[in-house]
Design a protein around this motif. Structure first.
Motif, PDB file in Angstrom:
ATOM      1  N   GLY A  30       0.869  -1.161  -0.042  1.00  0.00           N
ATOM      2  CA  GLY A  30       0.102  -0.027  -0.090  1.00  0.00           C
ATOM      3  C   GLY A  30       0.731   1.264  -0.045  1.00  0.00           C
ATOM      4  N   SER A  31       0.353   2.332   0.510  1.00  0.00           N
ATOM      5  CA  SER A  31       0.758   3.561   0.400  1.00  0.00           C
ATOM      6  C   SER A  31       1.027   4.072   1.861  1.00  0.00           C
ATOM      7  CB  SER A  31       0.281   4.774  -0.534  1.00  0.00           C
ATOM      8  OG  SER A  31       0.146   4.454  -1.935  1.00  0.00           O
ATOM      9  N   VAL A  32       2.177   4.701   2.175  1.00  0.00           N
ATOM     10  CA  VAL A  32       2.441   5.172   3.305  1.00  0.00           C
ATOM     11  C   VAL A  32       3.365   6.097   3.315  1.00  0.00           C
ATOM     12  CG1 VAL A  32       4.385   3.481   3.676  1.00  0.00           C
ATOM     13  CG2 VAL A  32       3.055   4.408   5.824  1.00  0.00           C
ATOM     14  N   SER A  58       4.834   2.427   8.723  1.00  0.00           N
ATOM     15  CA  SER A  58       5.104   1.054   8.768  1.00  0.00           C
ATOM     16  C   SER A  58       4.242   0.411   7.809  1.00  0.00           C
ATOM     17  CB  SER A  58       5.112   0.487  10.133  1.00  0.00           C
ATOM     18  OG  SER A  58       6.199   0.981  11.251  1.00  0.00           O
ATOM     19  N   LEU A  59       4.428  -0.992   7.373  1.00  0.00           N
ATOM     20  CA  LEU A  59       3.664  -1.876   6.517  1.00  0.00           C
ATOM     21  C   LEU A  59       4.121  -3.283   7.135  1.00  0.00           C
ATOM     22  CD1 LEU A  59       3.352  -0.348   3.338  1.00  0.00           C
ATOM     23  CD2 LEU A  59       1.439  -0.539   4.819  1.00  0.00           C
ATOM     24  N   ARG A  60       3.169  -4.257   7.086  1.00  0.00           N
ATOM     25  CA  ARG A  60       3.491  -5.673   7.219  1.00  0.00           C
ATOM     26  C   ARG A  60       3.063  -6.478   6.007  1.00  0.00           C
ATOM     27  NH1 ARG A  60       0.840 -10.168  10.446  1.00  0.00           N
ATOM     28  NH2 ARG A  60       2.489 -11.372  11.383  1.00  0.00           N
ATOM     29  N   LEU A  61       4.041  -6.873   5.406  1.00  0.00           N
ATOM     30  CA  LEU A  61       3.555  -7.889   4.178  1.00  0.00           C
ATOM     31  C   LEU A  61       3.350  -9.138   4.655  1.00  0.00           C
ATOM     32  CD1 LEU A  61       6.181  -6.262   1.331  1.00  0.00           C
ATOM     33  CD2 LEU A  61       3.830  -5.681   2.242  1.00  0.00           C
ATOM     34  N   SER A  62       2.545  -9.980   3.880  1.00  0.00           N
ATOM     35  CA  SER A  62       2.540 -11.258   4.180  1.00  0.00           C
ATOM     36  C   SER A  62       2.680 -12.039   2.824  1.00  0.00           C
ATOM     37  CB  SER A  62       1.295 -11.740   4.771  1.00  0.00           C
ATOM     38  OG  SER A  62       1.191 -10.950   5.941  1.00  0.00           O
ATOM     39  N   CYS A  63       3.040 -13.513   2.932  1.00  0.00           N
ATOM     40  CA  CYS A  63       3.188 -14.250   1.895  1.00  0.00           C
ATOM     41  C   CYS A  63       2.765 -15.483   2.113  1.00  0.00           C
ATOM     42  CB  CYS A  63       4.593 -14.430   1.500  1.00  0.00           C
ATOM     43  SG  CYS A  63       5.130 -15.626   0.018  1.00  0.00           S
ATOM     44  N   ASP A  70      18.803 -13.076   6.919  1.00  0.00           N
ATOM     45  CA  ASP A  70      19.815 -12.081   6.599  1.00  0.00           C
ATOM     46  C   ASP A  70      19.160 -11.118   5.938  1.00  0.00           C
ATOM     47  OD1 ASP A  70      21.882 -12.678   3.400  1.00  0.00           O
ATOM     48  OD2 ASP A  70      22.147 -11.217   5.376  1.00  0.00           O
ATOM     49  N   TYR A  71      19.939  -9.718   5.992  1.00  0.00           N
ATOM     50  CA  TYR A  71      19.114  -8.607   5.514  1.00  0.00           C
ATOM     51  C   TYR A  71      20.327  -7.847   4.630  1.00  0.00           C
ATOM     52  CZ  TYR A  71      15.772  -9.486   9.213  1.00  0.00           C
ATOM     53  OH  TYR A  71      14.612 -10.142   9.937  1.00  0.00           O
ATOM     54  N   ALA A  72      19.748  -7.266   3.701  1.00  0.00           N
ATOM     55  CA  ALA A  72      20.355  -6.145   2.943  1.00  0.00           C
ATOM     56  C   ALA A  72      20.749  -5.003   3.640  1.00  0.00           C
ATOM     57  CB  ALA A  72      19.673  -5.701   1.745  1.00  0.00           C
ATOM     58  N   ASP A  73      21.753  -4.621   3.687  1.00  0.00           N
ATOM     59  CA  ASP A  73      22.391  -3.404   4.481  1.00  0.00           C
ATOM     60  C   ASP A  73      21.194  -2.346   4.517  1.00  0.00           C
ATOM     61  OD1 ASP A  73      25.925  -3.647   3.911  1.00  0.00           O
ATOM     62  OD2 ASP A  73      24.737  -4.774   5.198  1.00  0.00           O
ATOM     63  N   SER A  74      20.717  -1.987   3.313  1.00  0.00           N
ATOM     64  CA  SER A  74      19.741  -0.932   3.229  1.00  0.00           C
ATOM     65  C   SER A  74      18.552  -1.058   4.190  1.00  0.00           C
ATOM     66  CB  SER A  74      19.276  -0.752   1.620  1.00  0.00           C
ATOM     67  OG  SER A  74      18.775  -1.868   1.333  1.00  0.00           O
ATOM     68  N   VAL A  75      18.279  -2.348   4.510  1.00  0.00           N
ATOM     69  CA  VAL A  75      16.967  -2.462   5.412  1.00  0.00           C
ATOM     70  C   VAL A  75      17.250  -2.897   6.855  1.00  0.00           C
ATOM     71  CG1 VAL A  75      15.651  -2.924   3.162  1.00  0.00           C
ATOM     72  CG2 VAL A  75      16.570  -4.829   4.823  1.00  0.00           C
ATOM     73  N   LYS A  76      18.395  -3.349   7.230  1.00  0.00           N
ATOM     74  CA  LYS A  76      18.933  -3.685   8.342  1.00  0.00           C
ATOM     75  C   LYS A  76      18.485  -3.008   9.354  1.00  0.00           C
ATOM     76  CE  LYS A  76      22.669  -6.473   7.869  1.00  0.00           C
ATOM     77  NZ  LYS A  76      24.048  -6.660   7.916  1.00  0.00           N
ATOM     78  N   GLY A  77      17.879  -3.554  10.410  1.00  0.00           N
ATOM     79  CA  GLY A  77      17.378  -2.684  11.583  1.00  0.00           C
ATOM     80  C   GLY A  77      16.154  -1.886  11.501  1.00  0.00           C
ATOM     81  N   HIS A 116       6.186 -13.449   6.853  1.00  0.00           N
ATOM     82  CA  HIS A 116       5.834 -11.999   6.865  1.00  0.00           C
ATOM     83  C   HIS A 116       7.043 -11.118   6.920  1.00  0.00           C
ATOM     84  CE1 HIS A 116       1.971 -13.638   8.224  1.00  0.00           C
ATOM     85  NE2 HIS A 116       2.497 -14.295   9.278  1.00  0.00           N
ATOM     86  N   LEU A 117       6.792  -9.750   6.534  1.00  0.00           N
ATOM     87  CA  LEU A 117       7.793  -8.857   6.455  1.00  0.00           C
ATOM     88  C   LEU A 117       7.465  -7.580   7.008  1.00  0.00           C
ATOM     89  CD1 LEU A 117      10.686  -8.089   5.372  1.00  0.00           C
ATOM     90  CD2 LEU A 117       9.748  -7.288   3.366  1.00  0.00           C
ATOM     91  N   GLN A 118       7.881  -7.327   8.224  1.00  0.00           N
ATOM     92  CA  GLN A 118       7.535  -6.191   9.031  1.00  0.00           C
ATOM     93  C   GLN A 118       8.471  -5.045   8.534  1.00  0.00           C
ATOM     94  OE1 GLN A 118       4.803  -5.515  11.139  1.00  0.00           O
ATOM     95  NE2 GLN A 118       5.380  -3.356  10.918  1.00  0.00           N
ATOM     96  N   MET A 119       7.922  -3.980   8.102  1.00  0.00           N
ATOM     97  CA  MET A 119       8.836  -2.785   7.725  1.00  0.00           C
ATOM     98  C   MET A 119       8.549  -1.531   8.381  1.00  0.00           C
ATOM     99  SD  MET A 119       8.372  -3.479   3.394  1.00  0.00           S
ATOM    100  CE  MET A 119       6.696  -3.127   3.409  1.00  0.00           C
ATOM    101  N   ASN A 120       9.322  -1.169   9.057  1.00  0.00           N
ATOM    102  CA  ASN A 120       9.389   0.105   9.921  1.00  0.00           C
ATOM    103  C   ASN A 120      10.111   1.195   9.370  1.00  0.00           C
ATOM    104  OD1 ASN A 120       7.498  -1.485  11.645  1.00  0.00           O
ATOM    105  ND2 ASN A 120       9.150  -2.057  12.832  1.00  0.00           N
ATOM    106  N   ASN A 121       9.966   2.403   9.904  1.00  0.00           N
ATOM    107  CA  ASN A 121      10.526   3.750   9.477  1.00  0.00           C
ATOM    108  C   ASN A 121      10.921   3.545   7.939  1.00  0.00           C
ATOM    109  OD1 ASN A 121      12.176   5.798   9.835  1.00  0.00           O
ATOM    110  ND2 ASN A 121      14.049   4.775  10.251  1.00  0.00           N
TER     111      ASN A 121
END
Length: 124
Positions: A10-12, A17-22, A59-66, A80-85
């Motif tokens: 979606g748009s934010v 934050s967004l939470r993606l599910s697969c 494992d995370y890409a540096d651009s999203v780590k943290g 799931h993918l929880q995406m904050n900030n």
């Protein structure tokens, strides 16, 4: 029929934050490593994060780590993918993918099944 279906895009606004599910169907996701990749407009698809079959290794890409956290819910055949900030540079189509390699790396060729993607737009 083997299928992966992403949801939650979606748009934010920046900082949100967004939470993606697969969700998987037609096979047991518990037997697979799972990854998230993304493709921004005009750019190649890139690695975001992976989780191994048991959920013990991430494992995370540096651009999203943290900021991003991957998790799996094997009882629901989902990841799931929880995406904050969120930042504007996170704008992309996000894809989940399943690998028969229980400890997948970052290479897209290691993944056997792919979803159709879900759009994430970060904009003020």
């Amino acid at each position: 029929q083997v299928q992966l279906e992403e949801s939650g895009g979606g748009s934010v606004q920046p900082g949100g934050s967004l939470r993606l599910s697969c969700a998987a169907s037609g096979f047991s996701l518990a037997d697979y490593g799972v990854g998230w990749f993304r493709q921004a407009p005009g750019k190649a698809r890139e690695f975001v994060t992976t989780i191994n079959w048991s959920g013990s290794r991430e494992d995370y890409a540096d651009s999203v780590k943290g900021r991003f956290t991957i998790s799996r819910e094997n009882a629901k055949n989902s990841v799931h993918l929880q995406m904050n900030n969120l930042k504007s540079e996170d704008t992309a189509v996000y894809y989940c993918a399943a690998s028969s390699t229980m400890y997948p790396g970052r290479l897209q060729r290691d993944f056997d099944y792919w979803g159709q993607g879900t759009q994430v737009t970060v904009s003020s």
